[in-house]
Design an enzyme around this catalytic site. Sequence first.
Site, PDB file in Angstrom:
ATOM      1  N   SER A  85      -0.094   4.266   4.396  1.00  0.00           N
ATOM      2  CA  SER A  85      -1.465   3.602   4.562  1.00  0.00           C
ATOM      3  C   SER A  85      -1.617   2.814   5.904  1.00  0.00           C
ATOM      4  O   SER A  85      -2.691   2.367   6.067  1.00  0.00           O
ATOM      5  CB  SER A  85      -1.462   2.716   3.383  1.00  0.00           C
ATOM      6  OG  SER A  85      -0.320   1.730   3.363  1.00  0.00           O
ATOM      7  N   SER A 143       5.776  -2.093  -2.091  1.00  0.00           N
ATOM      8  CA  SER A 143       5.902  -2.740  -3.278  1.00  0.00           C
ATOM      9  C   SER A 143       4.877  -2.404  -4.413  1.00  0.00           C
ATOM     10  O   SER A 143       3.861  -2.955  -4.677  1.00  0.00           O
ATOM     11  CB  SER A 143       5.687  -4.329  -2.920  1.00  0.00           C
ATOM     12  OG  SER A 143       4.761  -4.333  -1.982  1.00  0.00           O
ATOM     13  N   GLY A 201       0.890  -1.232   0.003  1.00  0.00           N
ATOM     14  CA  GLY A 201      -0.106   0.009  -0.040  1.00  0.00           C
ATOM     15  C   GLY A 201       0.829   1.145  -0.076  1.00  0.00           C
ATOM     16  O   GLY A 201       2.011   1.127   0.279  1.00  0.00           O
ATOM     17  N   LEU A 202       0.127   2.337  -0.354  1.00  0.00           N
ATOM     18  CA  LEU A 202       0.794   3.650  -0.109  1.00  0.00           C
ATOM     19  C   LEU A 202       1.754   3.848   1.216  1.00  0.00           C
ATOM     20  O   LEU A 202       1.265   3.471   2.306  1.00  0.00           O
ATOM     21  CB  LEU A 202      -0.259   4.764  -0.558  1.00  0.00           C
ATOM     22  CG  LEU A 202      -0.789   4.734  -1.733  1.00  0.00           C
ATOM     23  CD1 LEU A 202      -1.853   5.880  -1.678  1.00  0.00           C
ATOM     24  CD2 LEU A 202       0.167   5.131  -3.150  1.00  0.00           C
TER      25      LEU A 202
HETATM   26  P1  ADP Z   1       3.377   3.077   6.124  1.00  0.00           P
HETATM   27  O1  ADP Z   1       4.213   1.811   6.846  1.00  0.00           O
HETATM   28  O2  ADP Z   1       2.126   2.093   5.151  1.00  0.00           O
HETATM   29  O3  ADP Z   1       4.080   4.159   5.562  1.00  0.00           O
HETATM   30  P2  ADP Z   1       2.895   3.741   8.863  1.00  0.00           P
HETATM   31  O4  ADP Z   1       2.283   2.538   9.582  1.00  0.00           O
HETATM   32  O5  ADP Z   1       4.167   4.042   8.896  1.00  0.00           O
HETATM   33  O6  ADP Z   1       2.600   3.521   7.259  1.00  0.00           O
HETATM   34  O7  ADP Z   1       2.035   5.103   8.992  1.00  0.00           O
HETATM   35  C1  ADP Z   1       0.763   5.121   9.244  1.00  0.00           C
HETATM   36  C2  ADP Z   1       0.201   6.104  10.104  1.00  0.00           C
HETATM   37  O8  ADP Z   1      -1.346   6.290  10.303  1.00  0.00           O
HETATM   38  C3  ADP Z   1       0.658   5.901  11.560  1.00  0.00           C
HETATM   39  O9  ADP Z   1       1.135   7.078  12.135  1.00  0.00           O
HETATM   40  C4  ADP Z   1      -0.424   5.425  12.430  1.00  0.00           C
HETATM   41  O10 ADP Z   1      -0.643   5.659  13.635  1.00  0.00           O
HETATM   42  C5  ADP Z   1      -1.663   6.151  11.455  1.00  0.00           C
HETATM   43  N1  ADP Z   1      -2.996   5.550  11.501  1.00  0.00           N
HETATM   44  C6  ADP Z   1      -4.207   6.033  11.977  1.00  0.00           C
HETATM   45  N2  ADP Z   1      -5.078   5.305  11.771  1.00  0.00           N
HETATM   46  C7  ADP Z   1      -4.709   4.165  11.548  1.00  0.00           C
HETATM   47  C8  ADP Z   1      -5.340   2.816  11.234  1.00  0.00           C
HETATM   48  N3  ADP Z   1      -6.543   2.702  10.957  1.00  0.00           N
HETATM   49  N4  ADP Z   1      -4.362   1.759  10.662  1.00  0.00           N
HETATM   50  C9  ADP Z   1      -3.121   2.074  10.500  1.00  0.00           C
HETATM   51  N5  ADP Z   1      -2.445   3.431  10.690  1.00  0.00           N
HETATM   52  C10 ADP Z   1      -3.247   4.263  11.323  1.00  0.00           C
END
Ligand code: ADP
Length: 207
Positions: free
Chosen positions: A51, A121, A47-48
Amino acid sequence: MSQNPESPYVFKGLDLGSEAVWHTQSVSPSDRAQLMQQQPRCIWLTGLSGSGKSTIANALDATLHANGVKTFLLDGDNVRHGLNKDLGMSEKDRAENIRRVGEVAKLMVDAGLIVVCAFISPYNRDRQIVRSIFAPGQFIEVFLNTPLDVCEQRDPKGLYKKARAGIIKQFTGISDPYEAPQAAELEIDTSRSNVEKSVKNILTLMQ
Ligand code: ADP
């Protein structure tokens, strides 16, 4: 060691494996799985940026671990600090990034672990290649289909801001493509599903 200078595997006099023969091992992956008393699998989160991959992967890993499941977590950002620190963000380097990680995950699955992978990915082909190295049912693709505007609003690492300002080039969703999976085993919109519920959905699917 073969020293065939014609071989594409010979690099600076080193034979990198053109004539490597697969050596049959006495302990099979299923022997290892049996000893581990679990069904090894690769849970692949795509995912983005923003995400929720790292957040959900970490929560899933922690939940499994707390329940005595032998796991490992491979996270995109972390892997780029070590194994893949030589790779950039071009399409070719992204492909190599995912190929290496896929192979590492496969080794870990063969060792008996449940491996949680969190990687943008963005290309279908790269994800398909990883899927193809696993046995049927061993690779579970989870598509975090969170709208771009939500990801951008979250911007947990300030990367979208930098991408919009042109400081970061080739940023997925802004200046680089993201090819959405067409047949992921599970799709979650994390703007509608909290972390706990998302983890529960993945666990249900694994059962
Ligand atoms: P990625 O790894 O996809 O780049 P991250 O997990 O690093 O994303 O970041 C996602 C951000 O969104 C985090 O700060 C997380 O706390 C926040 N967030 C808010 N709501 C959700 C949710 N429902 N599921 C996952 N992350 C969430």
